[in-house]
Design a protein around this motif. Sequence first.
Motif, mmCIF file in Angstrom:
data_model
loop_
_atom_site.group_PDB
_atom_site.id
_atom_site.type_symbol
_atom_site.label_atom_id
_atom_site.label_comp_id
_atom_site.label_asym_id
_atom_site.label_seq_id
_atom_site.Cartn_x
_atom_site.Cartn_y
_atom_site.Cartn_z
ATOM 1 N N MET A 1 0.822 -1.191 0.000
ATOM 2 C CA MET A 1 0.000 0.000 0.000
ATOM 3 C C MET A 1 0.868 1.256 0.000
ATOM 4 O O MET A 1 0.618 2.176 -0.739
ATOM 5 N N GLN A 2 1.895 1.278 0.846
ATOM 6 C CA GLN A 2 2.769 2.438 0.935
ATOM 7 C C GLN A 2 3.538 2.642 -0.368
ATOM 8 O O GLN A 2 3.711 3.773 -0.805
ATOM 9 N N ILE A 3 3.965 1.566 -0.999
ATOM 10 C CA ILE A 3 4.689 1.665 -2.264
ATOM 11 C C ILE A 3 3.784 2.239 -3.342
ATOM 12 O O ILE A 3 4.199 3.097 -4.117
ATOM 13 N N GLN A 4 2.530 1.805 -3.366
ATOM 14 C CA GLN A 4 1.578 2.314 -4.342
ATOM 15 C C GLN A 4 1.372 3.816 -4.141
ATOM 16 O O GLN A 4 1.349 4.580 -5.107
ATOM 17 N N ASN A 5 1.221 4.248 -2.900
ATOM 18 C CA ASN A 5 1.052 5.670 -2.601
ATOM 19 C C ASN A 5 2.268 6.472 -3.018
ATOM 20 O O ASN A 5 2.143 7.585 -3.528
#
Length: 68
Positions: A1-5
Amino acid sequence: MQIQNQCEAEALFLEIVQKRKKMMDIAEVQGFTSCETLRCSQELDLLLNKYQKHLSKKEEKRPLFSFF
């Protein structure tokens, strides 16, 4: 999720840089008050607002006392 953001933020930042360059190129040719320059400026404003919202959401997720 953090990588996508992070990828979304980077993509948005790149789009902002490109839009700003386009706006400045148009302004050099047509002037800073031309309709096309102003339209591009408004589009840039929208991108900047979107980027700012993205950053503020990221800050909201950070714990209040993250320095501990």
